[in-house]
Design an enzyme around this catalytic site. Structure first.
Site, short mmCIF file in Angstrom:
data_model
loop_
_atom_site.label_atom_id
_atom_site.label_comp_id
_atom_site.label_asym_id
_atom_site.label_seq_id
_atom_site.Cartn_x
_atom_site.Cartn_y
_atom_site.Cartn_z
N ASP A 1 0.88 -1.17 0.00
CA ASP A 1 0.00 0.00 0.00
C ASP A 1 0.92 1.22 0.00
O ASP A 1 2.13 1.10 0.16
CB ASP A 1 -0.90 -0.04 1.24
N ASP B 1 -0.08 4.85 1.51
CA ASP B 1 -0.23 5.68 2.71
C ASP B 1 0.05 4.87 3.97
O ASP B 1 -0.54 3.82 4.20
CB ASP B 1 -1.64 6.28 2.78
#
Length: 499
Positions: A50, A52
């Site tokens: 991912d 963030d």
């Protein structure tokens, strides 16, 4: 009998005060990787991430930005009183993993057995008395049908919302601040409407691009420089590992962030880059095809037959991703910070190995490594053992002593809670039980760590073994701590840098 009980009490107290100093030399390593499920890095051929709070970490200013912007949206677009503008973001108020009762406007911590931890229920910015909580819920248990749905959301029949990601901290704080204003000013309001309005305001900060534009305009203020992230990606690439990125964030935002963290050639490290994936729908919805993102964010209409290195793709779905890459099963390890949106479907439906990024882990371990915490927990365990053994004495005098012990035990519990967070305590424990958050973490993540940089402490042949903790009916023959004490081994420190 009082004298007999007190002598036992003093003996346990003395033994705690004389704890072997070697305990303090066998502390947990905050930079270690912890295993829920046995996993060998030697089996991993493909690494996914991912963006963030996995590749990119943000400064404290970002949560203040989200809080202030959403608060102003409530005032300007939803006509909330201008007086709520005096509330400011408090980074020390909420913790991750809390539940919010949408209909009662209560924020609380719930354990893995669906029991509310008394003393952690907040209406506005004030704790609700235990007696009132017990009256409202007819005890402290929350029935399954009232809990949040699979992804932690409040849906039809579910009155609870669980806040699982780090971005939710400003949302919880804003909910409580607005609740506090209404309560202090005796304003009648519908809690469901408040929840939906705050949820929409927080969503607008993201969806309308307010957050993205602010971060891109002042990237050094909001993003922590990722030298260690760059080192992890470079090492994996040098070892011939395939890598991909799947994020819900937009292309320009990710590109600027990765340019800052890794450098302008960051795409050379990744075999596939997917933006605006709309996780968790990405993992379940087969209907949405990939679109190639050209320069300046232009979306092409070509049918995608291959996912090319150096290119960026938008949307798509996991089923098409698996078909185009062939990256299936336990040879894939995916890292994310959101237990539900990032990890749940991958481990349950697709057999990928999963790694959870838990930034709070480091500070909690550092607290647990203090002599104050160690002795307090040892005394709590000793006092609990005393209560368990001495409860057989039912005479009035003995019961008075036991009641004093019960009171002291609760006071000690409260003390350990405030060491982590004054309002809600640790994100991992509710007194003696694991939190609901930890239960989901244990189920959906094979390994977990404070940040990706923890990978630098291990070579790529390392096998992670979960600690064997005795079940309640099993005899603790030799715990890992006892083994470590015997051979003077520092727990979690037997790591070697990737070469």
């Amino acid at each position: 009998m009082r004298g007999y009980l007190n002598s036992n009490y003093k003996e346990v107290k003395r033994s705690i005060n004389e704890l072997d100093p070697s305990i303090s030399s066998n502390l947990l390593n905050p930079d270690a990787i912890f295993a829920n499920n046995e996993m060998s890095l030697e089996d991993i051929e493909v690494y996914g991430f991912d963006y963030d709070y996995t590749l990119a970490f943000y400064s404290k200013h970002l949560h203040t930005l989200i809080f202030n912007t959403a608060r102003d949206i409530l005032i300007n677009e939803h006509r909330y009183p201008k007086e709520i503008q005096r509330y400011e973001y408090d980074p020390n108020f909420a913790i991750r993993g809390l539940h919010y009762d949408v209909h009662k406007a209560l924020l609380m911590k719930i354990d893995s057995f669906h029991y509310i931890q008394l003393g952690t229920v907040y209406r506005g910015l004030n704790v609700v008395p235990d007696s009132e909580v017990i009256e409202m819920y007819e005890g402290s248990h929350v029935p399954l049908e009232q809990m949040s749905d699979f992804y932690g959301k409040s849906s039809e029949g579910n009155t609870m919302k669980q806040f699982m990601d780090i971005f939710s901290l400003p949302e919880m704080t804003l909910l409580c601040c607005v609740n506090e204003y209404f309560l202090k000013n005796n304003i009648d309001y519908e809690p469901v409407h408040l929840y939906k309005d705050v949820k929409e305001a927080i969503r607008d900060v993201h969806v309308k691009g307010i957050l993205y534009r602010a971060v891109e305009a002042d990237i050094e203020r909001y993003i922590c420089y990722g030298e260690r992230t760059q080192a992890v990606l470079s090492k994996l690439s040098n070892h011939g590992k395939k890598m991909f990125l799947i994020t819900n964030s937009p292309s320009s935002f990710v590109n600027k962030g990765m340019n800052f963290i890794v450098g302008k050639d960051w795409r050379d490290l990744f075999d596939v880059v997917i933006v605006q994936a709309d996780k968790p729908n990405f993992f379940n919805d087969k209907r949405r095809p990939f679109r190639k993102v050209a320069e300046r964010g232009i979306l092409l209409w070509d049918k995608i037959h291959h996912l090319e290195k150096g290119q960026t793709y938008k949307q798509g779905n996991l089923f098409e991703f698996l078909k185009l890459t062939g990256w299936r099963g336990s040879k894939v390890l995916y890292f994310g910070d959101h237990i539900y949106s990032d990890l749940a479907d991958l481990t349950l439906k697709h057999g990928w190995r999963t790694g959870a990024i838990i930034p709070e882990l480091k500070s909690e371990i550092e607290i647990m490594n203090t002599s104050h915490y160690i002795k307090t927990m040892a005394w709590l365990q000793g006092l609990t053992g005393l209560l368990e053994r001495m409860q057989v004495y039912r005479d009035a005098e003995s019961q008075m002593v036991l009641q004093d012990w019960i009171k002291e035990r609760q006071e000690t519990r409260d003390l350990t809670k405030t060491m982590f967070n004054r309002q809600f305590g640790s994100i991992f424990r509710t007194d003696h039980n694991p939190t609901y958050f930890l239960r989901r973490l244990s189920r959906f993540a094979d390994i977990y760590m404070e940040s990706l940089s923890s990978l630098l402490n291990y070579d790529l042949h390392h096998t992670f073994y979960p600690k064997r903790t005795p079940l309640q009916h099993e005899l603790p023959v030799c715990s890992e701590q006892q083994y470590a004490n015997t051979f003077r081994i520092p727990l979690g420190r037997e790591t070697a840098p990737i070469k």
